[in-house]
Design a protein around this motif. Structure first.
Motif, PDB file in Angstrom:
ATOM      1  N   GLY A 207       0.828  -1.220   0.000  1.00 56.43           N
ATOM      2  CA  GLY A 207       0.000   0.000   0.000  1.00 56.43           C
ATOM      3  C   GLY A 207       0.854   1.259   0.000  1.00 56.43           C
ATOM      4  N   GLY A 208       1.916   1.253   0.806  1.00 56.04           N
ATOM      5  CA  GLY A 208       2.821   2.410   0.856  1.00 56.04           C
ATOM      6  C   GLY A 208       3.527   2.609  -0.481  1.00 56.04           C
ATOM      7  N   ALA A 209       3.926   1.501  -1.105  1.00 58.02           N
ATOM      8  CA  ALA A 209       4.641   1.594  -2.393  1.00 58.02           C
ATOM      9  C   ALA A 209       3.708   2.147  -3.477  1.00 58.02           C
ATOM     10  N   ILE A 210       2.441   1.747  -3.429  1.00 51.85           N
ATOM     11  CA  ILE A 210       1.479   2.265  -4.422  1.00 51.85           C
ATOM     12  C   ILE A 210       1.217   3.751  -4.154  1.00 51.85           C
ATOM     13  N   ALA A 211       1.078   4.101  -2.866  1.00 54.29           N
ATOM     14  CA  ALA A 211       0.719   5.486  -2.518  1.00 54.29           C
ATOM     15  C   ALA A 211       1.832   6.474  -2.854  1.00 54.29           C
ATOM     16  N   ASN A 212       3.049   5.978  -3.098  1.00 52.98           N
ATOM     17  CA  ASN A 212       4.108   6.871  -3.584  1.00 52.98           C
ATOM     18  C   ASN A 212       4.498   6.551  -5.027  1.00 52.98           C
ATOM     19  N   ASP A 213       3.797   5.621  -5.643  1.00 53.73           N
ATOM     20  CA  ASP A 213       4.123   5.178  -6.997  1.00 53.73           C
ATOM     21  C   ASP A 213       5.639   5.046  -7.154  1.00 53.73           C
ATOM     22  N   VAL A 214       6.203   4.130  -6.379  1.00 50.32           N
ATOM     23  CA  VAL A 214       7.666   4.055  -6.267  1.00 50.32           C
ATOM     24  C   VAL A 214       8.323   3.678  -7.598  1.00 50.32           C
TER      25      VAL A 214
ATOM     26  N   PRO B 106       1.516   6.729 -14.130  1.00 50.24           N
ATOM     27  CA  PRO B 106       0.049   6.709 -14.132  1.00 50.24           C
ATOM     28  C   PRO B 106      -0.609   7.609 -13.090  1.00 50.24           C
ATOM     29  N   GLY B 107       0.123   8.048 -12.067  1.00 49.08           N
ATOM     30  CA  GLY B 107      -0.502   8.812 -10.996  1.00 49.08           C
ATOM     31  C   GLY B 107      -0.489  10.316 -11.276  1.00 49.08           C
ATOM     32  N   MET B 108      -1.546  11.000 -10.807  1.00 49.46           N
ATOM     33  CA  MET B 108      -1.591  12.467 -10.972  1.00 49.46           C
ATOM     34  C   MET B 108      -0.418  13.140 -10.272  1.00 49.46           C
ATOM     35  N   LEU B 109       0.001  12.544  -9.144  1.00 48.81           N
ATOM     36  CA  LEU B 109       1.099  13.145  -8.376  1.00 48.81           C
ATOM     37  C   LEU B 109       2.351  12.275  -8.401  1.00 48.81           C
ATOM     38  N   SER B 110       2.495  11.417  -9.428  1.00 52.52           N
ATOM     39  CA  SER B 110       3.707  10.588  -9.492  1.00 52.52           C
ATOM     40  C   SER B 110       4.928  11.494  -9.607  1.00 52.52           C
ATOM     41  N   PHE B 111       5.988  11.093  -8.932  1.00 54.70           N
ATOM     42  CA  PHE B 111       7.218  11.889  -8.961  1.00 54.70           C
ATOM     43  C   PHE B 111       8.015  11.723 -10.258  1.00 54.70           C
ATOM     44  N   PRO B 112       8.256  10.489 -10.740  1.00 58.59           N
ATOM     45  CA  PRO B 112       9.175  10.345 -11.869  1.00 58.59           C
ATOM     46  C   PRO B 112       8.686  11.015 -13.159  1.00 58.59           C
ATOM     47  N   ARG B 113       9.582  11.588 -13.877  1.00 54.31           N
ATOM     48  CA  ARG B 113       9.355  12.065 -15.240  1.00 54.31           C
ATOM     49  C   ARG B 113      10.705  11.981 -15.935  1.00 54.31           C
TER      50      ARG B 113
END
Ligand SMILES: Cc1cc2nc3c(=O)[nH]c(=O)nc-3n(C[C@H](O)[C@H](O)[C@H](O)COP(=O)(O)OP(=O)(O)OC[C@H]3O[C@@H](n4cnc5c(N)ncnc54)[C@H](O)[C@@H]3O)c2cc1C
Length: 437
Positions: A111-118, A353-360
């Motif tokens: 759950g933590g890994a998904i919530a930060n889209d690691v 895929p996440g609106m707030l994902s960090f990687p780009r």
């Protein structure tokens, strides 16, 4: 009875919380009164305040620890959100499957890994973890249970991946794993002299290797600026499995002062850089030391003493990224405040895929810093300016201090995301970065 104190990984922020827990995935969303808000809590491996809800409630999720379904032919796994990646790997590796994406510690919950889209060392090939989540169940505080995926409840899915626990409780998720022949990796380590050489190695290796990452000497200046060790690896086709190195080191308590200082850093960085005599070295490594070198020393964060540590992780996009990285390294080296392991990686072009994902797409740099109060704040302000000017952003999972405007400029979809927050969920991080906006 005093309310329990909860710390995050950096040990900088400690706060009283009301602790609630969720016993099973079918349970109702808990009554949070007298708290006004609640935040799901995984295994507390986030460094700063994104996993804290100071003065309010935390919903502990580790008891959601059941495996639900594993298809060993197709490599799909469904399990509850409090299962650790370590527990997943113990089940799946002997059966020929690996996490599609893994962060640098296996002691995080799903759950933590998904919530930060690691992200991991294979970002240039696989993107983030969220891209491999086939579906998940989201429990909202009004009792709704929603199955979210790229096809169903798509808006909530995009908000929950990297949703920082704010859209509700992920009770379980289904992942697509990656096939492997065995637990070993063929690893090549290459010394490089500067950033140009690092970028050339990335360009060459991204085509040939699934995993790439570099360690850089953050004390190197002038001609040594940006020198380091580049690692690239592929899963080995050998099924042979020498036993993984046993975990035998642990830091049993927090020493009264930080053991990380200029002298220890200089020695460590020099020794690390020169530990490899030749330019290139090939080895066959077990996945544990390759992916999780820091997990070998339990509670290594305590070495930073009672004042704790901050991590600074940014991504610097586009052609300006190279010059901005050099500028950051220059400023850090000049300050003499950098840490043991400065990690550099080129992210690939896969959309997160996440609106707030960090990687780009761009260069990401991550460093730990002993908390030195004002001196460190001044350095961070300088680094923030470089990141802002380069159009970059900082990673919430590692952050405990970025200015709100830097978050908001780095994550332009934050308002769209805010509409999807569960009305009962909040976090110290979210209040801090959106205050006054
Ligand atoms: C040594 C180390 C190395 C790391 N390396 C990397 C790396 O390489 N790449 C990377 O991306 N990250 C990395 N991280 C960061 C780490 O992967 C993330 O902070 C991860 O989210 C921590 O998971 P956790 O289970 O400890 O969750 P916590 O830290 O407890 O919580 C993280 C977030 O998840 C939310 N959350 C937790 N459970 C649920 C749930 N069931 N439903 C909804 N929300 C939930 C929380 O509210 C919070 O916002 C590293 C951290 C450490 C300490």
């Amino acid at each position: 009875m005093p309310a329990p104190i909860v710390r995050s990984w950096g040990n900088v922020l400690t706060a009283e919380h009301r602790l609630l827990s969720v016993r099973e995935r079918a349970a109702d969303f808990p009554d949070i009164a007298p708290a006004r808000s609640v935040l799901p809590f995984g295994n507390g491996r986030s460094y700063g305040d994104s996993c804290l809800n100071c003065g309010e409630a935390l919903l502990q999720t580790r008891s959601l620890d059941r495996f639900m379904a594993f298809d060993a032919a197709a490599g799909t796994l469904a399990c509850e959100a409090g299962v650790l990646l370590d527990e997943i790997l113990r089940l799946t590796v002997p059966r020929g499957w690996f996490m599609p994406v893994t962060p640098g510690t296996r002691f995080v919950t799903l759950g933590g890994a998904i919530a930060n889209d690691v992200h991991g060392k294979n970002h240039h090939r696989a993107g983030t973890l969220g891209a491999h989540v086939r579906r998940l169940e989201l429990l909202r505080s009004d009792g709704q249970r929603l199955i979210c995926s790229a096809e169903r409840e798509t808006e909530l899915f995009a908000a929950t991946i990297a949703g920082l626990g704010l859209t509700g409780l992920v009770t379980w998720a289904e992942l697509q794993l990656r096939p492997i022949a065995g637990p070993m990796l063929e690893v090549e380590t290459i010394r490089f002299a500067d950033l140009e050489e690092f970028l050339a190695l990335c360009a060459e290796s991204d085509r040939t290797h699934e995993y790439t990452v570099a360690w850089i000497d953050c004390l190197g200046r002038g001609r040594s600026l940006g020198r380091g060790l580049f690692q690239r690896a592929n899963h080995s086709s050998t099924a042979a499995a020498p036993a993984a190195a046993a975990e035998h080191l642990s830091v049993p308590f927090t020493p009264p002062f930080s053991l990380v200082n200029r002298a220890s850093l200089r020695l460590f960085n020099l020794a690390y850089y020169h530990r490899q005599r030749g330019k290139r070295r090939r080895s066959l490594q077990h996945f544990a030391p390759f992916f999780y070198p820091l997990d070998g020393v339990r509670n290594w964060n305590r070495l930073y003493g009672p004042r704790g540590l901050y991590q600074y992780q940014c991504v610097l996009p586009g052609p300006a990224g190279r010059a901005a990285t050099a500028l950051l390294l220059e400023r850090i080296a000049r300050s003499g405040q950098g840490s043991f392991l400065a990690v550099l990686k080129q992210f690939g072009s896969a959309a997160s895929p996440g609106m707030l994902s960090f990687p780009r797409e761009g260069i990401t740099l991550a460093l730990d810093f002993p908390n030195r109060g004002e001196a460190l704040s001044r350095l961070f302000t300088e680094l923030d300016a470089v990141v802002r000017d380069a159009g970059g952003r900082l990673y919430p999972a590692k952050d405990g201090r970025m200015p709100g405007e830097l978050f908001r400029s780095g994550y332009p979809r934050w308002r769209e995301f805010a509409r999807l927050i569960d009305p009962r969920c909040s976090s110290s991080f979210w209040r801090r970065v959106t205050e006054g906006a």
